[in-house]
Design a protein around this motif. Structure first.
Motif, mmCIF file in Angstrom:
data_model
loop_
_atom_site.group_PDB
_atom_site.id
_atom_site.type_symbol
_atom_site.label_atom_id
_atom_site.label_comp_id
_atom_site.label_asym_id
_atom_site.label_seq_id
_atom_site.Cartn_x
_atom_site.Cartn_y
_atom_site.Cartn_z
ATOM 1 N N HIS A 11 3.022 1.280 7.538
ATOM 2 C CA HIS A 11 4.312 2.282 7.902
ATOM 3 C C HIS A 11 5.650 1.372 7.449
ATOM 4 O O HIS A 11 5.592 0.171 7.286
ATOM 5 C CB HIS A 11 4.234 1.924 9.420
ATOM 6 C CG HIS A 11 5.260 2.916 10.149
ATOM 7 N ND1 HIS A 11 6.753 2.814 10.011
ATOM 8 C CD2 HIS A 11 5.220 3.950 10.716
ATOM 9 C CE1 HIS A 11 7.180 3.538 10.554
ATOM 10 N NE2 HIS A 11 6.421 4.554 11.024
ATOM 11 N N VAL A 56 -0.177 -4.129 3.743
ATOM 12 C CA VAL A 56 -1.042 -2.862 4.213
ATOM 13 C C VAL A 56 -1.332 -3.207 5.599
ATOM 14 O O VAL A 56 -1.380 -4.252 6.280
ATOM 15 C CB VAL A 56 -2.423 -2.706 3.276
ATOM 16 C CG1 VAL A 56 -2.263 -2.422 1.957
ATOM 17 C CG2 VAL A 56 -3.333 -4.129 3.685
ATOM 18 N N TRP A 82 -2.539 1.895 3.568
ATOM 19 C CA TRP A 82 -1.445 2.460 3.771
ATOM 20 C C TRP A 82 -0.513 1.175 4.723
ATOM 21 O O TRP A 82 -1.282 0.316 5.149
ATOM 22 C CB TRP A 82 -1.618 3.609 4.857
ATOM 23 C CG TRP A 82 -2.210 3.407 6.017
ATOM 24 C CD1 TRP A 82 -3.570 3.552 6.274
ATOM 25 C CD2 TRP A 82 -1.744 3.256 7.186
ATOM 26 N NE1 TRP A 82 -4.003 3.175 7.748
ATOM 27 C CE2 TRP A 82 -2.791 2.826 8.086
ATOM 28 C CE3 TRP A 82 -0.396 2.863 7.688
ATOM 29 C CZ2 TRP A 82 -2.715 2.734 9.498
ATOM 30 C CZ3 TRP A 82 -0.293 2.655 9.176
ATOM 31 C CH2 TRP A 82 -1.397 2.435 9.935
ATOM 32 N N LEU A 127 3.996 4.882 4.467
ATOM 33 C CA LEU A 127 4.313 6.061 5.287
ATOM 34 C C LEU A 127 5.651 5.829 6.140
ATOM 35 O O LEU A 127 5.835 4.791 6.770
ATOM 36 C CB LEU A 127 3.010 6.183 6.437
ATOM 37 C CG LEU A 127 1.876 6.181 5.784
ATOM 38 C CD1 LEU A 127 0.702 6.402 6.715
ATOM 39 C CD2 LEU A 127 1.357 7.246 4.709
ATOM 40 N N PHE A 176 -7.224 9.888 6.975
ATOM 41 C CA PHE A 176 -5.674 9.958 6.954
ATOM 42 C C PHE A 176 -5.537 11.803 7.157
ATOM 43 O O PHE A 176 -4.824 12.201 8.037
ATOM 44 C CB PHE A 176 -5.180 9.592 5.730
ATOM 45 C CG PHE A 176 -3.763 10.121 5.468
ATOM 46 C CD1 PHE A 176 -2.686 9.560 6.312
ATOM 47 C CD2 PHE A 176 -3.533 11.076 4.606
ATOM 48 C CE1 PHE A 176 -1.579 9.922 6.135
ATOM 49 C CE2 PHE A 176 -2.215 11.605 4.368
ATOM 50 C CZ PHE A 176 -0.979 10.706 5.203
ATOM 51 N N GLY A 191 0.706 -1.212 0.061
ATOM 52 C CA GLY A 191 0.152 -0.007 0.053
ATOM 53 C C GLY A 191 0.765 1.259 0.023
ATOM 54 O O GLY A 191 2.140 0.977 -0.330
ATOM 55 N N ILE A 192 0.206 2.364 0.328
ATOM 56 C CA ILE A 192 1.112 3.468 0.487
ATOM 57 C C ILE A 192 2.074 3.531 1.573
ATOM 58 O O ILE A 192 1.509 3.294 2.679
ATOM 59 C CB ILE A 192 0.014 4.871 0.612
ATOM 60 C CG1 ILE A 192 -0.899 4.933 -0.775
ATOM 61 C CG2 ILE A 192 0.692 6.314 0.656
ATOM 62 C CD1 ILE A 192 -2.140 6.053 -0.630
ATOM 63 N N PHE A 216 -8.020 4.419 1.610
ATOM 64 C CA PHE A 216 -6.566 4.877 1.561
ATOM 65 C C PHE A 216 -5.723 3.746 2.093
ATOM 66 O O PHE A 216 -5.403 3.772 3.604
ATOM 67 C CB PHE A 216 -6.655 6.246 2.487
ATOM 68 C CG PHE A 216 -4.984 6.816 2.612
ATOM 69 C CD1 PHE A 216 -4.392 7.619 1.597
ATOM 70 C CD2 PHE A 216 -3.967 6.522 3.557
ATOM 71 C CE1 PHE A 216 -3.247 8.066 1.599
ATOM 72 C CE2 PHE A 216 -2.906 6.995 3.599
ATOM 73 C CZ PHE A 216 -2.491 7.748 2.599
ATOM 74 N N ASN A 236 -9.118 8.420 2.769
ATOM 75 C CA ASN A 236 -8.287 9.700 2.885
ATOM 76 C C ASN A 236 -8.664 10.839 3.718
ATOM 77 O O ASN A 236 -7.829 11.679 4.257
ATOM 78 C CB ASN A 236 -8.584 10.164 1.131
ATOM 79 C CG ASN A 236 -7.549 11.584 0.871
ATOM 80 O OD1 ASN A 236 -8.113 12.627 1.074
ATOM 81 N ND2 ASN A 236 -6.131 11.267 0.743
ATOM 82 N N LEU A 296 -3.629 4.554 12.354
ATOM 83 C CA LEU A 296 -2.993 5.820 11.706
ATOM 84 C C LEU A 296 -2.322 6.739 13.132
ATOM 85 O O LEU A 296 -1.408 7.133 12.553
ATOM 86 C CB LEU A 296 -4.184 6.659 11.042
ATOM 87 C CG LEU A 296 -4.426 6.251 9.694
ATOM 88 C CD1 LEU A 296 -5.557 7.098 9.017
ATOM 89 C CD2 LEU A 296 -2.979 6.572 8.845
#
Length: 304
Positions: free
Chosen positions: A198, A228, A196, A166, A238, A163-164, A194, A235, A294
């Motif tokens: 880490h 993920v 995500w 961070l 987040f 995933g995205i 979203f 979004n 998050l």
């Protein structure tokens, strides 16, 4: 047991985190890079000299999708494909040709294989077919990592769809800048999922995949893991949480059409659309997340 691990793209954001983690665990890391140096080999050396002796191999190499210095055009698209597929193919071919192939071969790809949706939920068992540019990229990318059956009897193949990511670096710097200027806000509607993770947890999943063998039929197909966090966020969530932790307002949403103009509609869709992705097999594998929500992830990143 200490391993020798070969990491393609090890000088990048995720690669540096993975190298730190593996070395902290007592493993020896050799990075494949375009630039020679201590603890490194080049891609040309890999092709000409073959695979160095190692117990694990990983590929993280690839042109950044969100490179703000590059305009969205056909040349950029070609680089996105070639930088991922060519390096993966080179490493897979070196593994296949080695008289002593590693016991684990890990490719980190992406979630673009899953069609964006506000309602559908995807696990590693979800079936999919290519439907746009980026899903075609994932299809070709993952296919380029496949080993012949004779080698797959020896080497465990793992694909981690990330995933995205961070962390203190990478795309997070670009995400935080508008907030620090007091201009933070949602991207598009904000309702899009979203997915995500880490960076420490992504590195952890990779290390876990290298260290733990899985009993599967021989030769085994690639084991797919969703990289993920277990949380399902939008979004909007987040944006609000990042603004709260930074103590900055989040009142300036960026309309989708602005992102389309600045980034190109295909690339902007990565930010304005999203998928609800569940790490079902990742959790079943026994991996223990450090950052499952998050708040804890963002507090670690911004130092609060």
């Amino acid at each position: 047991m200490a391993m020798r691990v070969l990491v393609g793209g090890g000088s990048g954001f995720v690669g540096r985190e993975l190298t730190r983690l593996l070395q902290a665990k007592g493993h020896e890391v050799t990075v494949i890079s375009r630039q020679p140096g201590p603890g490194r080999i080049t891609w040309d050396e890999l092709e000409t000299r073959g695979l160095p002796l190692c117990e694990g191999a990983v590929n993280l190499a690839g042109e950044s999708l969100m490179n703000p210095l590059r305009w969205w055009n056909e040349s950029y698209k070609m680089d996105l494909f070639s930088s991922r597929i060519d390096t993966t193919k080179t490493l897979a071919q070196a593994i296949a040709a080695s008289p002593n192939p590693p016991h684990s071969w890990v490719l980190v790809s992406g979630l673009a294989c899953y069609k964006p949706s506000l309602t559908a939920q995807y696990t590693e068992d979800s079936e999919w077919t290519p439907f746009d540019l980026f899903s075609k990229l994932v299809k070709e990318w993952e296919a380029s990592a496949l080993l012949p059956d004779s080698v797959a009897k020896i080497t465990k193949q793992v694909v981690i769809r990330s995933g995205i990511v961070l962390g203190r670096g990478g795309a997070m710097k670009q995400m935080m800048l508008p907030f620090l200027l007091g201009l933070g806000g949602t991207l598009g509607s904000g309702s899009q999922p979203f997915p995500w993770i880490h960076v420490s947890d992504l590195a952890g999943i990779i290390a876990h995949s290298l260290e733990h063998r899985v009993d599967t039929p021989s030769p085994s197909p690639p084991q797919v893991l969703n990289g993920v966090a277990p949380a399902l966020n939008t979004n909007y969530e987040f944006t609000k949480e990042l603004g709260r932790i930074l103590r900055r307002p989040t009142v300036f949403p960026v309309p989708g059409f602005v992102l389309n103009v600045l980034m190109g509609s295909e690339r902007a869709a990565i930010l304005t659309e999203g998928q609800k992705v569940i790490p079902k097999r990742t959790l079943e594998s026994g991996f223990q997340y450090k950052y499952t929500d998050l708040t804890s992830a963002l507090k670690e990143i911004v130092g609060n």
